[in-house]
Every structure is written in structure tokens, then in C-alpha cells.
Design a protein around this motif. Structure first.
Motif, mmCIF file in Angstrom:
data_model
loop_
_atom_site.group_PDB
_atom_site.id
_atom_site.type_symbol
_atom_site.label_atom_id
_atom_site.label_comp_id
_atom_site.label_asym_id
_atom_site.label_seq_id
_atom_site.Cartn_x
_atom_site.Cartn_y
_atom_site.Cartn_z
ATOM 1 N N LYS A 13 0.849 -1.190 0.000
ATOM 2 C CA LYS A 13 0.000 0.000 0.000
ATOM 3 C C LYS A 13 0.890 1.247 0.000
ATOM 4 O O LYS A 13 1.878 1.307 0.728
ATOM 5 N N ILE A 14 0.545 2.217 -0.839
ATOM 6 C CA ILE A 14 1.316 3.461 -0.942
ATOM 7 C C ILE A 14 0.449 4.624 -0.481
ATOM 8 O O ILE A 14 -0.681 4.792 -0.961
ATOM 9 N N PHE A 15 0.981 5.400 0.460
ATOM 10 C CA PHE A 15 0.247 6.531 1.020
ATOM 11 C C PHE A 15 1.001 7.831 0.766
ATOM 12 O O PHE A 15 2.212 7.905 0.955
ATOM 13 N N ASP A 68 -4.477 9.380 5.325
ATOM 14 C CA ASP A 68 -4.700 8.040 4.762
ATOM 15 C C ASP A 68 -3.846 6.990 5.470
ATOM 16 O O ASP A 68 -4.306 5.878 5.740
ATOM 17 N N LEU A 69 -2.585 7.359 5.757
ATOM 18 C CA LEU A 69 -1.703 6.413 6.457
ATOM 19 C C LEU A 69 -2.224 6.137 7.860
ATOM 20 O O LEU A 69 -2.277 4.982 8.300
ATOM 21 N N LYS A 70 -2.626 7.186 8.561
ATOM 22 C CA LYS A 70 -3.131 7.015 9.932
ATOM 23 C C LYS A 70 -4.389 6.136 9.959
ATOM 24 O O LYS A 70 -4.569 5.315 10.858
ATOM 25 N N LYS A 71 -5.239 6.316 8.961
ATOM 26 C CA LYS A 71 -6.463 5.502 8.878
ATOM 27 C C LYS A 71 -6.107 4.022 8.723
ATOM 28 O O LYS A 71 -6.680 3.155 9.398
ATOM 29 N N SER A 131 -4.510 2.721 11.997
ATOM 30 C CA SER A 131 -5.463 2.571 13.109
ATOM 31 C C SER A 131 -6.152 1.217 13.047
ATOM 32 O O SER A 131 -6.439 0.594 14.076
ATOM 33 N N GLU A 132 -6.397 0.733 11.814
ATOM 34 C CA GLU A 132 -6.976 -0.607 11.642
ATOM 35 C C GLU A 132 -5.977 -1.684 12.053
ATOM 36 O O GLU A 132 -6.348 -2.687 12.657
ATOM 37 N N VAL A 133 -4.705 -1.471 11.716
ATOM 38 C CA VAL A 133 -3.644 -2.411 12.110
ATOM 39 C C VAL A 133 -3.570 -2.517 13.632
ATOM 40 O O VAL A 133 -3.476 -3.602 14.213
ATOM 41 N N LYS A 134 -3.621 -1.355 14.308
ATOM 42 C CA LYS A 134 -3.486 -1.318 15.770
ATOM 43 C C LYS A 134 -4.651 -1.992 16.480
ATOM 44 O O LYS A 134 -4.497 -2.525 17.585
#
Length: 280
Positions: free
Chosen positions: A2-4, A9-12, A15-18
Motif C-alpha cells: 500500500k502506498i500513502f 490516509d496512512l493514519k487511517k 489505526s486498523e492495524v493497531k
């Protein structure tokens, strides 16, 4: 992969990863990726569930405008390399995305580490480093971040920043990655002419010889010997060589057997500045 391009967009994504309690490894880079970078990333992949790499040429850490303008930027090739090793995510923001309309550094106190070696020759450099690394840590919020020991002073300064600002990230230093002829891998190496590229391994050769002399001769004698070797070299110009304590980065006068020391060097190959170090 994935490229941000944007922080939001990266934080979103992260946040799902966390939410799944996965560990995040982070490798910040200025691009023009080489095997040294890839070794850091592969190590991060082994130790973490998700690995994020950033590619950002940070304007505030360049004291020389020409050096900034000439710094190699090869994002298309960087993407291919990262995809080839199955990197999870790339953050490649614009300068405006990071700094908006205020391209300036914060001011840091690194307890004197910033005044040694590189700090004597590159005014404001470590404020720029501190600014971008702290910003990236706040965006990515990694569990662990990985840095190469070629920039050993930078590594110690980032550790100090994390400690003083109570940032919740572990900092890991990784061994210097070298070409077969001993030259420390660097994005700047791509700018060396054939003549200077053939001459550059002399730097590591001298560091190894200096290491052998250390302990037999005084630190001052070893330093003077290194200076003489470069004075005789037709192409390479020594900016500095110093033997310093790994923790304080202060130049050693009297050897303390309980301390760890490193030889640090900066050399000009034409207008290209190369740094290296070796543990003594």
C-alpha cells in the motif's frame, strides 16, 4: 504494497492495524534505496507484523542547498524494490504534506550530542533530523524504528530525543552494510564519478588500519596518522577524523578501558561528502 501520500490516509490504515494489536516496525529513509536499506527493512519484517517505510527527502536537515537539489530521488525504482521484498506500506509524502507552508526546524537539546562531529560542520542539521523523525514517529506511531549505524551520531541523537520526549518507540541500530570493496553503502554513492568511486574504498581501508593502531598508539597519534594518509591522497579530502566515546560522542584524550570507542570520519570525494565509522 500500500502506498500513502497523505498523513490522514496512512493514519487511517494504521489505526486498523493497531486494532488487531499487531506490532509496527518503521524504517524512515530519504529514498534512493540500496541493499543497506533493504537489510533494515527485512530485519523489521522479521521482528514485526507490519512494516512501514517512509521515503522523504527532508529539506530542513540540509545545510547545503546544492546538496539538497542534487540528492538522488528515485521513487519509481524505490517502489519496485519495496514491492520485491513484500513491504507492507510506503509513506511518500510531499514537502507540503509534512511542513505545510512552514519549512523550518524545531529546536532541540540533545545534551551536547549535536555539537560533536557532524554538528561542527553542518549547522542546524540535527534540528532538522529531530524535527522530521519526531514528526514521522507521531504520524506512524511505530513500536520499533530501525536505523543504520553508518549515521551513528544520528542514531544516538534519535535515541536521546526519544528518551527526552518520552516517545513510545524503541530505537534499534543495525550494522553498516558495505559494498564488496568495503565502501559503506550510501544513496550519495550513485553520484560518484568512476574515478572517485574507485578511490572511495580507501576510507574504510584507513579506518581498519586505524583500528589496529588504536590501543598501541595514543588516540592523538592515530588521528595524526589518519590525517597524513589523506594528505597524501590525490583525490580524497579529509574533513574530519576523530576517535570518540560511543555514548557521549566526545573525542577521547585518555582511554578508559570500561568505555566503548568508535572512529568517525567524513571525506570529500569531489563535491560529494561521504561519512563512515568503525567500532574500536
Amino acid at each position: 504494497m500500500k502506498i500513502f501520500k497523505t498523513k490522514s490516509d496512512l493514519k487511517k490504515y494504521l489505526s486498523e492495524v493497531k486494532k488487531t494489536h499487531k506490532s509496527i516496525g518503521f524504517v524512515p529513509t530519504m529514498g534512493a534505496l540500496h541493499e543497506g536499506h533493504l537489510s533494515l527493512i527485512k530485519h523489521a519484517q522479521k521482528k514485526n507484523n507490519v512494516t512501514v517505510v517512509s521515503v522523504f527527502v527532508n529539506p530542513t536537515q540540509f545545510d547545503n542547498k546544492e546538496d539538497l537539489e542534487k540528492y538522488p530521488q528515485t521513487l519509481e525504482n524505490d517502489v519496485k524494490l519495496l514491492e520485491s521484498i513484500n513491504c507492507d506500506a510506503l509513506f511518500a509524502p510531499s514537502v507540503k504534506e509534512i511542513y505545510e507552508d512552514n519549512i523550518t526546524s524545531d529546536t532541540f537539546n540533545f545534551d551536547g550530542l549535536e555539537y560533536q562531529m557532524e554538528g561542527k560542520f553542518r549547522e542546524g542539521h540535527f534540528d532538522g533530523v529531530g524535527t522530521i523523525v519526531k514528526t514521522l514517529f507521531e504520524i506512524v506511531e511505530p513500536d520499533v524504528a530501525y536505523f543504520g549505524k553508518k549515521d551513528f551520531q544520528q542514531l544516538q541523537i534519535i535515541k536521546k530525543m526519544v528518551e527526552k520526549h518520552n516517545l513510545p518507540v524503541k530505537i534499534k541500530g543495525r550494522p553498516i552494510f558495505r559494498e564488496e570493496d568495503g565502501l559503506a553503502m550510501s544513496s550519495r554513492n550513485t553520484r560518484l564519478t568512476k574515478e572517485y568511486r574507485e578511490a572511495a574504498p580507501f576510507i574504510y581501508k584507513i579506518l581498519k588500519k586505524a583500528k589496529k593502531k588504536f590501543g598501541i598508539k595514543s588516540a592523538n597519534d592515530v588521528t595524526e596518522w589518519v590525517k597524513k594518509q589523506f594528505n597524501k591522497h590525490p583525490l580524497l579530502e579529509l574533513e574530519y577524523f576523530t576517535i570518540a566515546d560511543e555514548e557521549t560522542l566526545e573525542t577521547v584524550d585518555v582511554i578508559n578501558l570500561s568505555a566503548d570507542y568508535r572512529g568517525f570520519i567524513a571525506v570529500f570525494a569531489g563535491d560529494i561528502r561521504l561519512i563512515d565509522n568503525i567500532r574500536f
